[in-house]
Design a protein around this motif. Structure first.
Motif, PDB file in Angstrom:
ATOM      1  N   GLY A 129      34.610  75.837  73.157  1.00  0.00           N
ATOM      2  CA  GLY A 129      35.210  76.464  74.279  1.00  0.00           C
ATOM      3  C   GLY A 129      35.048  76.023  75.708  1.00  0.00           C
ATOM      4  N   GLY A 130      33.975  75.736  76.079  1.00  0.00           N
ATOM      5  CA  GLY A 130      33.474  75.072  77.543  1.00  0.00           C
ATOM      6  C   GLY A 130      34.207  73.832  77.568  1.00  0.00           C
ATOM      7  N   SER A 131      34.017  73.080  76.553  1.00  0.00           N
ATOM      8  CA  SER A 131      34.888  71.752  76.597  1.00  0.00           C
ATOM      9  C   SER A 131      36.155  71.618  76.720  1.00  0.00           C
ATOM     10  CB  SER A 131      34.314  70.652  75.665  1.00  0.00           C
ATOM     11  OG  SER A 131      34.952  71.199  74.196  1.00  0.00           O
ATOM     12  N   VAL A 132      36.976  72.378  75.952  1.00  0.00           N
ATOM     13  CA  VAL A 132      38.479  72.610  76.082  1.00  0.00           C
ATOM     14  C   VAL A 132      38.871  73.105  77.571  1.00  0.00           C
ATOM     15  CG1 VAL A 132      40.393  73.958  75.408  1.00  0.00           C
ATOM     16  CG2 VAL A 132      38.670  72.955  73.876  1.00  0.00           C
ATOM     17  N   VAL A 133      38.012  74.212  77.849  1.00  0.00           N
ATOM     18  CA  VAL A 133      38.481  74.724  79.215  1.00  0.00           C
ATOM     19  C   VAL A 133      37.928  73.741  80.601  1.00  0.00           C
ATOM     20  CG1 VAL A 133      37.402  76.657  80.721  1.00  0.00           C
ATOM     21  CG2 VAL A 133      38.194  77.101  78.404  1.00  0.00           C
ATOM     22  N   ASN A 134      36.654  73.123  80.137  1.00  0.00           N
ATOM     23  CA  ASN A 134      36.534  72.412  81.453  1.00  0.00           C
ATOM     24  C   ASN A 134      36.725  71.090  81.521  1.00  0.00           C
ATOM     25  OD1 ASN A 134      35.014  74.828  82.714  1.00  0.00           O
ATOM     26  ND2 ASN A 134      33.418  74.274  81.306  1.00  0.00           N
ATOM     27  N   LEU A 135      36.883  70.293  80.452  1.00  0.00           N
ATOM     28  CA  LEU A 135      37.498  68.961  80.568  1.00  0.00           C
ATOM     29  C   LEU A 135      38.857  68.983  80.112  1.00  0.00           C
ATOM     30  CD1 LEU A 135      34.739  67.397  78.339  1.00  0.00           C
ATOM     31  CD2 LEU A 135      34.521  67.549  80.543  1.00  0.00           C
ATOM     32  N   THR A 168      43.174  70.752  80.580  1.00  0.00           N
ATOM     33  CA  THR A 168      43.888  70.966  81.693  1.00  0.00           C
ATOM     34  C   THR A 168      44.624  72.417  81.179  1.00  0.00           C
ATOM     35  OG1 THR A 168      45.331  69.362  80.795  1.00  0.00           O
ATOM     36  CG2 THR A 168      44.167  69.044  83.004  1.00  0.00           C
ATOM     37  N   GLU A 169      45.166  73.144  82.155  1.00  0.00           N
ATOM     38  CA  GLU A 169      45.952  74.402  81.907  1.00  0.00           C
ATOM     39  C   GLU A 169      46.618  74.250  80.554  1.00  0.00           C
ATOM     40  OE1 GLU A 169      45.394  76.944  83.492  1.00  0.00           O
ATOM     41  OE2 GLU A 169      46.708  78.144  82.418  1.00  0.00           O
ATOM     42  N   ARG A 170      47.216  73.236  80.289  1.00  0.00           N
ATOM     43  CA  ARG A 170      48.128  73.098  79.255  1.00  0.00           C
ATOM     44  C   ARG A 170      47.062  73.589  77.791  1.00  0.00           C
ATOM     45  NH1 ARG A 170      48.100  67.853  76.997  1.00  0.00           N
ATOM     46  NH2 ARG A 170      47.131  67.098  78.890  1.00  0.00           N
ATOM     47  N   HIS A 171      45.710  72.935  77.811  1.00  0.00           N
ATOM     48  CA  HIS A 171      44.880  73.093  76.725  1.00  0.00           C
ATOM     49  C   HIS A 171      44.368  74.699  76.614  1.00  0.00           C
ATOM     50  CE1 HIS A 171      44.505  68.498  77.724  1.00  0.00           C
ATOM     51  NE2 HIS A 171      44.764  68.449  76.367  1.00  0.00           N
ATOM     52  N   ARG A 172      44.188  74.983  78.038  1.00  0.00           N
ATOM     53  CA  ARG A 172      43.509  76.375  78.059  1.00  0.00           C
ATOM     54  C   ARG A 172      44.684  77.440  77.497  1.00  0.00           C
ATOM     55  NH1 ARG A 172      40.335  79.477  82.716  1.00  0.00           N
ATOM     56  NH2 ARG A 172      39.220  77.216  83.193  1.00  0.00           N
ATOM     57  N   ARG A 173      45.783  77.288  77.760  1.00  0.00           N
ATOM     58  CA  ARG A 173      46.868  77.881  77.273  1.00  0.00           C
ATOM     59  C   ARG A 173      46.966  77.919  75.807  1.00  0.00           C
ATOM     60  NH1 ARG A 173      50.279  76.136  81.238  1.00  0.00           N
ATOM     61  NH2 ARG A 173      51.143  74.949  79.723  1.00  0.00           N
ATOM     62  N   ALA A 174      46.899  76.782  75.126  1.00  0.00           N
ATOM     63  CA  ALA A 174      46.861  76.541  73.625  1.00  0.00           C
ATOM     64  C   ALA A 174      45.890  77.259  73.098  1.00  0.00           C
ATOM     65  CB  ALA A 174      47.164  75.256  73.399  1.00  0.00           C
ATOM     66  N   TYR A 175      44.536  77.133  73.470  1.00  0.00           N
ATOM     67  CA  TYR A 175      43.507  77.436  72.576  1.00  0.00           C
ATOM     68  C   TYR A 175      42.488  78.557  72.854  1.00  0.00           C
ATOM     69  CZ  TYR A 175      44.231  72.796  71.113  1.00  0.00           C
ATOM     70  OH  TYR A 175      44.496  71.435  70.484  1.00  0.00           O
ATOM     71  N   ASN A 193      46.285  65.261  73.116  1.00  0.00           N
ATOM     72  CA  ASN A 193      45.011  65.890  72.573  1.00  0.00           C
ATOM     73  C   ASN A 193      43.864  65.434  73.392  1.00  0.00           C
ATOM     74  OD1 ASN A 193      46.466  67.523  70.894  1.00  0.00           O
ATOM     75  ND2 ASN A 193      45.011  67.072  69.181  1.00  0.00           N
ATOM     76  N   LEU A 194      43.974  64.125  74.117  1.00  0.00           N
ATOM     77  CA  LEU A 194      43.017  63.873  75.143  1.00  0.00           C
ATOM     78  C   LEU A 194      42.916  65.125  76.133  1.00  0.00           C
ATOM     79  CD1 LEU A 194      41.112  61.810  76.638  1.00  0.00           C
ATOM     80  CD2 LEU A 194      43.232  61.226  77.853  1.00  0.00           C
ATOM     81  N   LEU A 195      41.476  65.544  76.308  1.00  0.00           N
ATOM     82  CA  LEU A 195      41.111  66.422  77.344  1.00  0.00           C
ATOM     83  C   LEU A 195      41.080  65.949  78.704  1.00  0.00           C
ATOM     84  CD1 LEU A 195      38.656  68.404  75.429  1.00  0.00           C
ATOM     85  CD2 LEU A 195      40.633  69.328  75.888  1.00  0.00           C
ATOM     86  N   ASP A 196      42.203  66.046  79.348  1.00  0.00           N
ATOM     87  CA  ASP A 196      42.623  65.053  80.574  1.00  0.00           C
ATOM     88  C   ASP A 196      42.412  65.306  81.983  1.00  0.00           C
ATOM     89  OD1 ASP A 196      44.330  66.941  80.277  1.00  0.00           O
ATOM     90  OD2 ASP A 196      46.168  65.442  80.476  1.00  0.00           O
ATOM     91  N   ARG A 197      41.139  66.359  82.225  1.00  0.00           N
ATOM     92  CA  ARG A 197      41.175  66.705  83.549  1.00  0.00           C
ATOM     93  C   ARG A 197      40.719  65.470  84.384  1.00  0.00           C
ATOM     94  NH1 ARG A 197      36.354  70.879  85.300  1.00  0.00           N
ATOM     95  NH2 ARG A 197      36.346  70.209  87.621  1.00  0.00           N
ATOM     96  N   PHE A 198      39.865  64.708  83.896  1.00  0.00           N
ATOM     97  CA  PHE A 198      39.098  63.788  84.424  1.00  0.00           C
ATOM     98  C   PHE A 198      39.970  62.377  84.514  1.00  0.00           C
ATOM     99  CE2 PHE A 198      35.399  66.551  84.395  1.00  0.00           C
ATOM    100  CZ  PHE A 198      35.579  66.936  85.676  1.00  0.00           C
ATOM    101  N   ALA A 199      40.781  62.087  83.345  1.00  0.00           N
ATOM    102  CA  ALA A 199      41.470  61.075  83.278  1.00  0.00           C
ATOM    103  C   ALA A 199      42.676  61.218  82.146  1.00  0.00           C
ATOM    104  CB  ALA A 199      40.650  59.792  82.609  1.00  0.00           C
ATOM    105  N   THR A 200      43.935  60.653  82.402  1.00  0.00           N
ATOM    106  CA  THR A 200      44.915  60.830  81.507  1.00  0.00           C
ATOM    107  C   THR A 200      45.582  59.391  81.150  1.00  0.00           C
ATOM    108  OG1 THR A 200      46.888  62.067  81.414  1.00  0.00           O
ATOM    109  CG2 THR A 200      46.771  61.092  83.592  1.00  0.00           C
ATOM    110  N   VAL A 201      46.419  59.699  80.199  1.00  0.00           N
ATOM    111  CA  VAL A 201      46.943  58.365  79.757  1.00  0.00           C
ATOM    112  C   VAL A 201      48.589  58.752  79.668  1.00  0.00           C
ATOM    113  CG1 VAL A 201      47.381  56.780  77.691  1.00  0.00           C
ATOM    114  CG2 VAL A 201      45.110  57.163  78.446  1.00  0.00           C
ATOM    115  N   ASP A 202      49.438  57.896  80.125  1.00  0.00           N
ATOM    116  CA  ASP A 202      50.730  58.371  80.364  1.00  0.00           C
ATOM    117  C   ASP A 202      51.342  57.810  78.831  1.00  0.00           C
ATOM    118  OD1 ASP A 202      51.498  55.645  80.481  1.00  0.00           O
ATOM    119  OD2 ASP A 202      52.025  55.875  82.622  1.00  0.00           O
ATOM    120  N   ARG A 203      52.525  58.060  78.736  1.00  0.00           N
ATOM    121  CA  ARG A 203      53.577  57.863  77.312  1.00  0.00           C
ATOM    122  C   ARG A 203      53.677  56.138  77.361  1.00  0.00           C
ATOM    123  NH1 ARG A 203      54.706  56.613  73.657  1.00  0.00           N
ATOM    124  NH2 ARG A 203      56.640  57.098  72.156  1.00  0.00           N
ATOM    125  N   SER A 204      53.465  55.463  78.233  1.00  0.00           N
ATOM    126  CA  SER A 204      53.504  53.968  78.364  1.00  0.00           C
ATOM    127  C   SER A 204      52.075  53.626  77.773  1.00  0.00           C
ATOM    128  CB  SER A 204      54.065  53.429  79.638  1.00  0.00           C
ATOM    129  OG  SER A 204      52.915  53.471  80.405  1.00  0.00           O
TER     130      SER A 204
END
Lengths: 659, 659
Positions: free
Chosen positions: B119-125, B127-134, B268-279
């Motif tokens: 739970g902590g990794s989903v919530v803390n690593l 973003t809101e989207r993951h929190r809502r989903a899980y 499914n990347l937990l993207d609070r600290f880094a993200t990857v876009d569609r490209s």
């Protein structure tokens, strides 16, 4: 190994060089002169892999007990006679204890219960008649038996046992009875399932000779009491319950036994030290009741020797696993460099190298004890009895306390993989744990050692000849003079590794603790009495006994190094002995408080300890390989002799992945 | 108690008086301001005694896992929301960890795996989207999950993990893959049976922006990977094996997971600290890769707080058993006198009283850590982050190493009866053992503490403001002056128990170790580089960190004593804090080597330690009673609150005798 460079290259300031690789076979032969017996016994279990506990399978206690019984029969069927070993060739008996410890510690203890305790009490406390009646049946395990000493409320204080054996003169029988719940015999090995009879320790009571009808209580004696019939049903008046799951040793069927007016023939008194005739008259060749009781308990010394041997065996196994794993497990490393073996980190060396040094010292001290014990049995030399008593008590206590902690450190050194049951460190610790308590609680045993040292010390003032071995008095006279400031400040490694410095330092400590303890006891006993004074000084008492045991260990370790003819082996043995001694000197504040070593010397010792750890790291794997524990006995996948080649292969297979 | 006379009457020389009996309820309330939660939760298990492990029954791991699941549902069904505690009311979450430790340590860890890690990794690593989903599914255990970080060959060195997540830009998916056996995820809690999904730590790889087709490795990131379908079958490409029996915690279904080209959505990347876009472009608000990785790991601090709390809970339980048993168990005594309680022997006091003092100090230090953690979460104050990181790492390492040894000493203090499974000390030790290793190996964590202290120390020379809390530099400047000979030789108990002497001594040690470590690292790094120099000084590093933790513990223990308004409670709390500090000062040779204390002062401290042990013995039972562990939770027959009245009653019943 890639990390060697890290750990060995920066120690030149302390004149520590890399130790030469030695020939493992040479070392193995030097350490162990009973190897053929080991090879034979271990071969038996190679033929019966199904009897070795698989820690990963979560056995019930009933299943485990059955495995242990079958292991015992494998040994008996191969023609070994454990009870003959115990009576005629004790060194082999103790060797078997050590060997079997890594097969299954429950098996070692099953052997101990049946032969050392049950068999030993019949043979050593009984007379020829008892030996004739029971020897073969005990030896062949046709008559499994118990040693029913400990009670629910009475353990260490054996003289306080409450079970009674009252003579019924008319029927010529003893009536064995448990007077209250606190006197229920507790923790009795072999009782819950197998035991057909027991040596029961009970207060011997006979009608007073004055005819008043009162009973004379002659204190605790040993009686043979049948427990079950040939179908395994308990006999009338005998109530037995299983003591249930224990922290470890669940292959032993410990039980609790309550006696309700159980009748046994008068002849069932084990009467080597005291007898009762048809008329109910009690007589003994030993007039003092205290000395008679001491003679009875003295016959149990062998059990402590066996436990010491088994405990050393456990330590060898645990260290083999931890050292091999640490030598191949890699983690972290310099920036952009490969990872480094964890054994190359000084923190890991600080955990494992002093332990390896202590293991070797314990091994040599244990050999000495076994040798003395055999000599005592052979020569029946009275002078050896106190010596063997003291050494067996001290070494059993020191070894088992040390090994208990050491196994835990080995587990931690192996990280998460050390926590897998299949790697055995958990079960070794849980099984071994009770070694600190049974056959003499360690705190109680250490007090016996100190009491013997004090007795000898006091006797010396009364003109008795000193026992040659431990003449601390002489040392005290020599070394308690104001310390030579040159020596106190001397920090050169050649001095710090000089046996005469090391031995003298440890002897000085013991002599000093002995001398001051005697003075403190004298002072306090005036006001507090002997019991109060002893308790007032109890921490001092315990420190003295440990110091004494460490003296013995060091002298044996240095002697073993000196006697070794192969120069490469000798250098490693000497480094181990030095590390052992320096580690103890460094960690005891007494040397600083007495200004026996100056601050800069203490710091030099600390640096030398780190350097020796690093030096020994280079030969750590050969040093555990020299224990020569075959893979099929060690079993732990992370600690096998093949681990260096394929670290995780058998471990992956054990978890169910394709190998 | 009859033995009080023995232990307390001969200490007048050191100005130690008998401690007043205090009101246990007052002490309990002072120690614990979340008591209503405890009462509620423990009441639940009073209603469900069938869910509490009976150590005497030899559960299989499958049976134990089922009990733990049912326990968890009892808590959820009662309306508690562990994930809300974790995100909004952390003090309650940590309190739950501590409480449940004595219900079943596997339950605490099950909670930790599901909520703090998964739970902590989903919530803390995420973003809101993951929190809502899980969030809700995790909270209600409808979506049991894993924290898949550790690999077979990679544990402490998280940056060295080898599992890969490669972006397939065309399909907008990650391909999660285990490149070799060494990268199999290992020891993953919830994996063997329950886990439906996992946070998987893997090297994030995206196509290089230059279009060369090469992959850029951005290091370890966290991804949510489904593992099983709703019927519990593993998904394609996921192979899971049970890690099998462990030394303890067999109520947790640890498993090993191998991924073979498993595809998951880019989201499914937990993207609070880094993200990857569609490209496939990688971006992060934190430019430094090292700091980004540190931020990721920093979110896991909470796990260490929970483990510290649970470890303290275990120590309270073990001490309650050992102290109560030792206070009623009698053995030996003066000639012709009654037997004496074993707790009246100084040897038993020397084992248990410093442990009781340490337990209290750990409890107060843990409270401080919890408080700081909550403050950090509430204020999001950056300055608190390093402080909490350091304290949580240091206290987790110190506490769990200490408690591991302490449980063993408690077992040994209870003699043979401590070895009965029903008395729980064995299982507590076996379950707790791995606390030293997981969520940061203790040796590694202590190094992080030292690194932070060094950073702060060096920053201070570069003109950065010092953190107010641990300004060792100032202390070093004050106390490193040639010691005042009067103070060095002062042996009066009122001086030795003066908080300013005690605190200053422990701070002096830390400051001194810090100052000399910095100098040694500077010196050695010229020749060996930073990695080599650090390893060269590793024992020094570890000593510094432990010294720092002991400073924190002492200040919290003295502070808690000072703030206590009840004078009787306060006197006991002060005696505990003093004993803790004096014990540490006495056992560290550094004070003698630096001549910070003269030999006669060292000896006076030793005498005072013995006197304090004897003094605290008089209130030892009320001090463990104040932990207020209900009998139905403690369960060990020899350690119940009723033991003093009927020592062996429930123990006899447990063995099958009529009560």
């Amino acid at each position: 190994m890639q990390g060697d460079q890290l750990s060995c290259s920066h120690t030149s300031a302390h004149a520590v060089r890399r130790l030469p690789r030695f020939d493992v076979t040479l070392m193995e032969h030097y350490l162990d002169d009973l190897r053929p017996l080991k090879e034979e016994v271990y071969e038996l279990f190679k033929q019966h892999p199904e009897l070795l506990v698989k820690e990963e399978e979560g056995l019930s206690k009933e299943e485990h007990r059955e495995l242990v019984r079958r292991c015992l029969h494998v040994i008996l069927d191969a023609g070994y006679s454990p009870l003959s070993f115990l009576t005629k060739d004790q060194a082999k008996y103790f060797y078997l204890s050590e060997l079997l410890a890594l097969v299954d510690l429950s098996l070692t203890i099953k052997l101990g219960v049946q032969y050392s305790l049950w068999g030993g009490s019949v043979v050593n406390l009984g007379t020829e008649r008892h030996r004739r009646a029971y020897f073969d049946d005990i030896d062949r395990f046709r008559l499994p038996g118990c040693f029913a000493m400990t009670e629910l409320k009475h353990g260490s204080n054996v003289a306080g046992l409450q079970t009674e054996a009252v003579l019924d003169v008319h029927k010529d029988e003893w009536v064995v009875h448990t007077p209250d719940d606190g006197a229920i015999k507790w923790w009795i090995g072999n009782a819950a399932e197998d035991g057909r009879a027991a040596t029961v320790f009970a207060r011997l009571k006979v009608p007073a000779p004055d005819g008043s009808g009162a009973l004379d209580d002659h204190g605790v004696h040993a009686f043979v009491v049948p427990l079950r019939d040939s179908s395994g049903n308990t006999l009338p008046g005998v109530e037995i319950h299983d003591c249930g799951y224990k922290v470890g040793l669940n292959g032993i069927d410990n039980g609790a036994i309550q006696f309700t007016h159980v009748r046994i023939p008068r002849e069932n008194l084990l009467d080597r030290f005291a007898t009762v005739d048809r008329s109910g008259r009690y007589s003994s060749p030993i007039t003092s009741a205290a000395r008679r009781f001491a003679a009875t308990l003295g016959e149990l010394t062998g059990g402590r020797v066996g436990l010491t041997a088994a405990s050393v065996g456990v330590l060898k196994g645990a260290l083999t696993i931890a050292v091999r794993y640490s030598a191949q497990r890699q983690q972290f490393g310099p920036p952009d460099g490969p990872e480094v073996a964890v054994l190359d980190y000084p923190s890991q060396q600080a955990k494992l190298m002093p332990m390896l040094a202590t293991c070797y010292a314990l091994m040599f001290a244990k050999n000495r004890l076994v040798q003395k014990y055999c000599e005592m049995k052979r020569t029946k030399d009275e002078a050896l009895v106190a010596d063997v008593h003291s050494l067996s008590a001290g070494l059993k206590a020191y070894t088992t306390t040390y090994v208990n902690t050491a196994i835990g450190v080995c587990r931690e050194s192996c990280g998460g993989h050390g926590y897998a049951s299949v790697n055995r460190l958990g079960a070794l610790r849980s099984d071994h744990d009770i070694f600190q308590t049974f056959e003499g609680d360690n705190t109680v045993l250490l007090q016996q050692v100190a009491a013997l040292l004090l007795k000898e010390y006091r006797d010396s003032f009364r003109g008795s000849p000193l026992m040659a071995t431990w003449s601390y008095l002489k040392i005290w006279a020599q070394d308690s003079l104001p310390a030579n400031p040159l020596v106190t400040h001397e920090t050169d490694p050649s001095h710090l590794r000089d046996p005469s410095f090391l031995v003298r330092a440890l002897r000085y400590r013991t002599a000093r603790l002995l001398h001051t303890l005697a003075a403190r006891l004298r002072k306090h006993s005036r006001r507090l009495g002997d019991f109060g004074a002893w308790n007032k000084c109890l921490m001092h008492v315990l420190a003295l006994s440990r110091a004494h045991v460490e003296c013995v260990m060091l002298e044996e370790a240095l002697g073993a190094a000196e006697r070794c003819v192969d120069p490469d082996c000798r250098r490693s043995l000497k480094a181990l002995a030095d590390l052992f001694a320096l580690d103890r000197i460094h960690s005891d504040i007494i040397f600083r408080n007495d200004d026996y070593i100056a601050p800069e010397k203490a710091k030099a010792i600390q640096r030398l300890i780190e350097a020796l750890c690093s030096e020994l790291r280079g030969v750590a794997v050969p040093l555990v390989d020299s224990f020569a524990i075959p893979d099929h006995i060690l079993r732990a996948p992370i600690g096998l002799s093949t681990t260096a080649v394929d670290p995780y292969g058998s471990y992956l297979e054990a978890a169910g992945f394709d190998g």
